[in-house]
Motif scaffolding. Structure first.
Motif, mmCIF file in Angstrom:
data_model
loop_
_atom_site.group_PDB
_atom_site.id
_atom_site.type_symbol
_atom_site.label_atom_id
_atom_site.label_comp_id
_atom_site.label_asym_id
_atom_site.label_seq_id
_atom_site.Cartn_x
_atom_site.Cartn_y
_atom_site.Cartn_z
ATOM 1 N N ASN A 273 0.840 -1.189 0.000
ATOM 2 C CA ASN A 273 0.000 0.000 0.000
ATOM 3 C C ASN A 273 0.878 1.243 0.000
ATOM 4 O O ASN A 273 2.111 1.152 -0.118
ATOM 5 C CB ASN A 273 -0.934 -0.010 1.216
ATOM 6 N N LEU A 274 0.253 2.397 0.133
ATOM 7 C CA LEU A 274 0.999 3.651 0.194
ATOM 8 C C LEU A 274 1.757 3.767 1.508
ATOM 9 O O LEU A 274 1.333 3.195 2.532
ATOM 10 C CB LEU A 274 0.033 4.829 0.049
ATOM 11 N N GLY A 278 -2.838 5.170 3.357
ATOM 12 C CA GLY A 278 -3.371 4.122 2.506
ATOM 13 C C GLY A 278 -4.758 3.679 2.931
ATOM 14 O O GLY A 278 -5.217 3.952 4.044
ATOM 15 N N GLU A 296 -9.712 -4.262 -2.622
ATOM 16 C CA GLU A 296 -8.948 -3.279 -3.387
ATOM 17 C C GLU A 296 -8.208 -2.359 -2.434
ATOM 18 O O GLU A 296 -8.676 -2.082 -1.326
ATOM 19 C CB GLU A 296 -9.840 -2.482 -4.338
ATOM 20 N N ASN A 297 -7.057 -1.924 -2.877
ATOM 21 C CA ASN A 297 -6.208 -1.084 -2.039
ATOM 22 C C ASN A 297 -5.578 0.022 -2.866
ATOM 23 O O ASN A 297 -5.411 -0.096 -4.088
ATOM 24 C CB ASN A 297 -5.101 -1.917 -1.382
ATOM 25 N N THR A 298 -5.235 1.094 -2.183
ATOM 26 C CA THR A 298 -4.474 2.155 -2.816
ATOM 27 C C THR A 298 -3.024 1.725 -2.936
ATOM 28 O O THR A 298 -2.586 0.760 -2.309
ATOM 29 C CB THR A 298 -4.571 3.444 -1.992
ATOM 30 N N GLN A 301 1.131 3.016 -9.117
ATOM 31 C CA GLN A 301 0.602 2.597 -10.404
ATOM 32 C C GLN A 301 1.216 1.248 -10.815
ATOM 33 O O GLN A 301 2.421 1.055 -10.700
ATOM 34 C CB GLN A 301 0.906 3.645 -11.478
ATOM 35 N N ARG A 351 -5.821 -0.556 -10.477
ATOM 36 C CA ARG A 351 -6.738 0.562 -10.324
ATOM 37 C C ARG A 351 -6.207 1.776 -11.074
ATOM 38 O O ARG A 351 -4.997 2.024 -11.102
ATOM 39 C CB ARG A 351 -6.927 0.900 -8.850
ATOM 40 N N ASP A 353 -6.229 4.855 -10.306
ATOM 41 C CA ASP A 353 -5.564 5.797 -9.414
ATOM 42 C C ASP A 353 -4.378 5.184 -8.678
ATOM 43 O O ASP A 353 -3.787 5.832 -7.802
ATOM 44 C CB ASP A 353 -6.565 6.348 -8.388
ATOM 45 N N GLY A 355 -2.696 1.179 -7.197
ATOM 46 C CA GLY A 355 -3.128 0.079 -6.346
ATOM 47 C C GLY A 355 -3.693 -1.072 -7.162
ATOM 48 O O GLY A 355 -3.549 -1.131 -8.390
#
Length: 374
Positions: A273-274, A278, A296-298, A301, A351, A353, A355
């Motif tokens: 994650n971030l 996150g 789903e996760n942040t 890219q 994703r 954005d 993730g």
């Protein structure tokens, strides 16, 4: 299997062709003979042309006909026998030629040559369908064997690493009596825990692939909540928020394996994650006759090419992994194996954005009951 030697299929087909041809010939000659018996009298009265009605002679026509017909019928039957045997042998050989190629390919495959393909030319028929199916099976076997060899090599490497580290730490403790024993024990504990986690992951992966489990009715929404609660301290430690949503979602499978599947997906979503801020979202739903679990996760890219490799064993995505939770590289591989064992489908999607979105589709356990308790 030991079998008693018998005549070849080609010989049996040849005899069958020849026998059928002989039977057809006998029936044809019998029909001709019956026709002749019906329309030819037993004796004929012969009257010379231009004479009176005085009888010139009476001849037994049928007996003469039999003497003429019998040897010629025997000659025809003999010709049909030779033609049936010779032509049947050639025809059977031509018909069985594809089977010979398939048999040769089978022998090569049993000897370990999985790269050989039959590639039988010609229009579609039963033999070519068999050859195409055999080629497809060889392709799957070759890919499976390659995957197993690669997995065995990776597993050996992964297991050897903690063992080598343990050996090095023990050598240091033995040769340097002034070394801090507590530090060495702590490092040994960490390495040993990692080796145990890896071994348990390998055993779980094997169990999932063998499908050696009983199937029960499972609510995926409850499993998602349980996995989230278990991993909540880890998420809070790294500043990742976890959100769950979804109604009663029945599925059919092993509660323990499906819980492991959900836990692996949520764990991966937290640790990949971030660095800060996150988020992880876990949802369950029933759609088009399938039980859906989405995690789903942040994050950063990801390219489709990179995502396509994440389900392979020991693919950690090190550039996305937190340093204090490197994992064993089997999280998504185990999740994929559990999904396959439940006749489901796992899909990875990057994703827009940043993730990852992981969607698991499993067979539902009958109609949805939004109030199962009452």
């Amino acid at each position: 299997m030991d079998r008693t030697p018998g005549p070849s299929v080609r010989l049996r087909l040849t005899l069958s062709y020849a026998g059928f041809l002989m039977l057809a010939g006998v029936l044809l000659l019998a029909a001709v003979w019956l026709f002749l018996l019906r329309y030819v009298p037993e004796r004929a009265l012969i009257v010379p042309d231009g004479t009176s009605t005085l009888t010139h002679g009476v001849f037994p026509v049928r007996s003469n006909l039999l003497r003429v017909f019998a040897p010629r019928a025997a000659a025809v039957l003999g010709f049909l026998l030779v033609l049936g045997l010779g032509g049947g042998w050639l025809l059977a050989g031509r018909m069985l030629a594809p089977l010979t190629r398939i048999t040769e390919a089978t022998r090569l495959a049993s000897a370990g040559s999985l790269s050989h393909r039959i590639r039988l030319p010609g229009r579609q028929d039963e033999f070519r369908e068999l050859a195409d199916a055999f080629d497809a099976m060889l392709g799957r076997l070759e890919a499976h064997v390659a995957d197993q060899r690669r997995f065995a090599a990776n597993a050996s490497h992964e297991l050897r690493t903690p063992l080598a580290i343990s050996k090095a730490l023990l050598d240091v403790a033995r040769t340097d009596p002034d070394q801090d024993t507590g530090e060495i024990l702590e490092r040994l504990h960490t390495v040993n825990a990692r080796a145990i986690d890896l071994t348990e992951a390998l055993l779980l992966l094997t169990r999932a692939e063998q499908r050696s489990f009983a199937r029960e009715r499972v609510d995926l929404s409850l499993l998602a909540e349980e996995a989230t609660e278990t991993l909540l301290p880890l998420a809070e430690k790294h500043g990742v928020t976890v959100e769950t949503s979804g109604d009663f979602t029945p599925a059919l499978g092993s509660p323990a394996l499906l819980l492991q599947l959900t836990t692996n997906l949520v764990h991966n979503a937290v640790v990949h994650n971030l660095p800060t801020g996150g988020a992880v979202r876990v949802t369950t739903a029933v759609r088009s006759g399938a039980a859906l679990l989405t995690v789903e996760n942040t994050g950063e890219q990801l390219t489709p090419q990179r995502v396509s490799t994440l389900t392979e064993p020991f693919q950690r995505g090190s550039e996305r992994t937190r340093g204090d939770h490197p994992g064993v590289g089997l999280g998504l591989a185990i999740a994929t194996a559990i999904t396959d064992a439940h006749d489901g489908r796992l899909t990875l999607t990057p994703r827009p954005d940043g993730g990852l979105r992981v969607t698991v589709e499993l067979p539902t356990a009958g109609p949805v009951d939004h109030n199962p308790g009452g």
